[in-house]
Design a protein around this motif. Structure first.
Motif, PDB file in Angstrom:
ATOM      1  N   VAL A 271     -39.144 -24.470  56.944  1.00  0.00           N
ATOM      2  CA  VAL A 271     -38.281 -25.069  55.930  1.00  0.00           C
ATOM      3  C   VAL A 271     -39.161 -25.556  54.777  1.00  0.00           C
ATOM      4  O   VAL A 271     -40.178 -26.217  54.998  1.00  0.00           O
TER       5      VAL A 271
ATOM      6  N   ASP B  18     -39.982 -27.751  51.589  1.00  0.00           N
ATOM      7  CA  ASP B  18     -39.659 -29.049  50.993  1.00  0.00           C
ATOM      8  C   ASP B  18     -39.278 -28.852  49.520  1.00  0.00           C
ATOM      9  O   ASP B  18     -40.061 -28.335  48.721  1.00  0.00           O
ATOM     10  N   GLN B  19     -38.099 -29.292  49.169  1.00  0.00           N
ATOM     11  CA  GLN B  19     -37.605 -29.139  47.804  1.00  0.00           C
ATOM     12  C   GLN B  19     -37.873 -30.362  46.926  1.00  0.00           C
ATOM     13  O   GLN B  19     -37.542 -30.358  45.742  1.00  0.00           O
TER      14      GLN B  19
ATOM     15  N   ALA C 241     -34.794 -23.589  43.114  1.00  0.00           N
ATOM     16  CA  ALA C 241     -35.364 -23.766  44.450  1.00  0.00           C
ATOM     17  C   ALA C 241     -36.842 -23.435  44.442  1.00  0.00           C
ATOM     18  O   ALA C 241     -37.295 -22.578  43.679  1.00  0.00           O
TER      19      ALA C 241
ATOM     20  N   TRP D  77     -36.439 -15.215  52.509  1.00  0.00           N
ATOM     21  CA  TRP D  77     -35.993 -16.607  52.455  1.00  0.00           C
ATOM     22  C   TRP D  77     -34.489 -16.694  52.211  1.00  0.00           C
ATOM     23  O   TRP D  77     -33.939 -15.950  51.388  1.00  0.00           O
TER      24      TRP D  77
ATOM     25  N   ASP E 234     -27.046 -22.997  48.867  1.00  0.00           N
ATOM     26  CA  ASP E 234     -26.393 -23.981  47.989  1.00  0.00           C
ATOM     27  C   ASP E 234     -25.000 -24.238  48.553  1.00  0.00           C
ATOM     28  O   ASP E 234     -24.004 -23.712  48.054  1.00  0.00           O
ATOM     29  N   GLN E 235     -24.948 -25.040  49.605  1.00  0.00           N
ATOM     30  CA  GLN E 235     -23.699 -25.266  50.329  1.00  0.00           C
ATOM     31  C   GLN E 235     -22.678 -26.020  49.489  1.00  0.00           C
ATOM     32  O   GLN E 235     -21.489 -25.736  49.524  1.00  0.00           O
TER      33      GLN E 235
ATOM     34  N   ASP F 183     -29.786 -26.576  48.345  1.00  0.00           N
ATOM     35  CA  ASP F 183     -29.825 -27.678  49.296  1.00  0.00           C
ATOM     36  C   ASP F 183     -30.946 -27.483  50.315  1.00  0.00           C
ATOM     37  O   ASP F 183     -31.537 -28.452  50.792  1.00  0.00           O
ATOM     38  N   GLU F 184     -31.216 -26.219  50.639  1.00  0.00           N
ATOM     39  CA  GLU F 184     -32.190 -25.918  51.687  1.00  0.00           C
ATOM     40  C   GLU F 184     -32.758 -24.522  51.466  1.00  0.00           C
ATOM     41  O   GLU F 184     -32.050 -23.622  51.005  1.00  0.00           O
ATOM     42  N   VAL F 185     -34.030 -24.361  51.786  1.00  0.00           N
ATOM     43  CA  VAL F 185     -34.672 -23.051  51.768  1.00  0.00           C
ATOM     44  C   VAL F 185     -35.414 -22.885  53.089  1.00  0.00           C
ATOM     45  O   VAL F 185     -36.266 -23.722  53.439  1.00  0.00           O
ATOM     46  N   LYS F 186     -35.073 -21.840  53.827  1.00  0.00           N
ATOM     47  CA  LYS F 186     -35.745 -21.572  55.098  1.00  0.00           C
ATOM     48  C   LYS F 186     -35.841 -20.068  55.297  1.00  0.00           C
ATOM     49  O   LYS F 186     -35.115 -19.289  54.661  1.00  0.00           O
TER      50      LYS F 186
ATOM     51  N   LYS G 129     -27.779 -19.287  59.594  1.00  0.00           N
ATOM     52  CA  LYS G 129     -28.206 -20.566  60.155  1.00  0.00           C
ATOM     53  C   LYS G 129     -28.961 -20.408  61.464  1.00  0.00           C
ATOM     54  O   LYS G 129     -29.705 -21.292  61.866  1.00  0.00           O
TER      55      LYS G 129
END
Length: 419
Positions: free
Chosen positions: A44, A46-47, A74, A101, A105-106, A113-116, A157
């Motif tokens: 994950v 860090d943003q 991002a 990746w 953007d939920q 919101d998250e990058v993984k 997910k």
């Protein structure tokens, strides 16, 4: 021909990443049976780091037309080509390394919101080129295979994601032609619902002994095949290394960028934006190095094919990569229907050039309506230092523009806010 000299482009720095063959095959079989592998450990990104703040600082120097704004969407390490999911929740970003990746953007606030990493249980090798079908299947063109991920946007997910081979490992091109040079693939689904994949050839200028072989395989071209992997054929011929393509939304014609021959001087040959109107058309390489400039290696030879020349020429050695037709309505009318493209920037030019987003106007009939001009620039500092290197462009559902950058490790968002 001096074959060693024809490898001038090696500075592109594309490393071969070997597959763990048996492990990869076993994992695909497990995923195909809807079983878990037990390997679901994510990386994950860090943003909210100091690195993100430094990128935002660089964006303060980017020049855009009046009314446009750029922001950090991002942090995405090694960000290359992008595919925005049909639901607009996840953008999948390929790399020239081993990861794809998932940029999420939920809440739809136009900031990730998250990058993984996507599908971490499955080993990947140069998964540069993601593309979506209209029914939600994600295809990823790797260095030497193509995988399909049904319902990727629904199952991102989890560490285990259903996947199957469209083109099995080791068969996209013969193993003897796998190189560290020009093997970042891109893909698209055409209006005919077929899969189009670019195959850059491994030389600066193809040696004569490989011309026929490469022509039959589609190396130095774009291949077309059914989405299940059958019916493979060579659609586009005579290109050196295309790393950007899109279909015109009205005419259905295939358009693509092409990177010109290196080692001919700072100002020749030009980069290219091409338009293909029929299967099998030839775009001149290796007899032409870019535009109508003949290569030194084939200068004295008669050109044995009918050549289609570019519809727009760009500055030499700027490395034109990803491109797309703008189909949104957020941007003002002059930009609607035109082409946005990314210039990665020169590596072998005395004075560096590029590292910017370009715009090419296209009229309602699908014809070039003006020159290709800078749209967003400033990633190349006055002292010649690269602060970023744009790779690809993609459109979000709201009509804003995403730009990937593999040097800064970022994806930017450009929006029009007025007047």
């Amino acid at each position: 021909m001096n074959t060693k000299a024809s490898m001038l482009c090696v500075a592109a720095g594309l490393a071969i990443v070997p597959y763990a063959h048996s492990q990869s095959d076993s994992t695909l079989k497990t995923l195909g049976n809807f079983q878990t592998t037990g390997k679901a450990e994510f990386t994950v990104i860090d943003q909210n780091s100091d690195r993100a703040d430094a990128i935002r600082k660089t964006l303060e120097t980017i020049r855009l037309p009046e009314g446009f704004e750029i922001s950090l969407y991002a942090r995405v390490p090694d960000a290359r080509h992008m595919a925005v999911g049909p639901q607009g929740v996840v953008t999948f970003v390929g790399t020239r390394k081993t990861e794809v990746w998932a940029v999420i953007d939920q809440d739809k606030d136009r900031i990730a919101d998250e990058v993984k990493n996507f599908a971490p249980s499955l080993a990947k090798a140069v998964p540069n080129g993601p593309c979506f079908s209209s029914d939600g299947v994600l295809y990823i063109a790797e260095q030497n295979r193509v995988l399909a991920y049904p319902a990727a946007e629904s199952f991102y997910k989890g560490g285990d994601v259903m996947a199957y081979e469209v083109i099995p490992r080791g068969t996209l091109i013969p193993k003897q032609f796998v190189s560290y040079n020009h093997t970042a693939r891109v893909c698209d689904i055409g209006p005919d619902d077929k899969l189009y994949i670019s195959l850059g050839q491994p030389y600066n200028v193809t040696p004569p002994e490989y011309i026929d072989t490469f022509g039959k395989l589609g190396i130095g071209g774009i291949i077309r095949l059914n989405r299940d992997g059958t019916g493979r054929e060579v659609y586009t011929r005579g290109i050196r290394n295309s790393v950007g393509q899109d279909f015109h939304p009205t005419t259905g014609d295939l358009w693509f960028t092409d990177n010109q021959v290196d080692g001919m001087g700072d100002d020749i040959p030009p980069g290219e934006i091409n338009r293909q109107t029929a299967m099998g058309q030839h775009f001149g390489y290796p007899w032409y190095g870019g535009g109508d400039v003949r290569t030194n290696e084939y200068k004295g030879e008669k050109v044995p094919v009918e050549v289609v020349f570019p519809v727009s020429e760009t500055v030499a050695h700027a490395a034109d990569l990803g491109m797309m037709f703008y189909t949104g309505d957020m941007f003002p009318k002059p930009y609607q229907g035109g082409i946005f493209s990314a210039q990665h920037g020169s590596w072998n030019r005395t004075t560096p050039i590029g590292a910017r987003v370009m715009f090419t106007p296209v009229d309602a009939d699908g014809n070039i309506a003006g020159e290709t001009v800078p749209f967003a620039e400033g990633w190349l500092a006055d002292n010649g230092e690269y602060l970023g290197r744009p790779v690809d462009v993609a459109q979000l559902k709201d009509g804003s523009l995403l730009v990937s950058d593999d040097l800064a490790g970022a994806v930017y968002r450009i929006a029009y806010t007025g007047p």
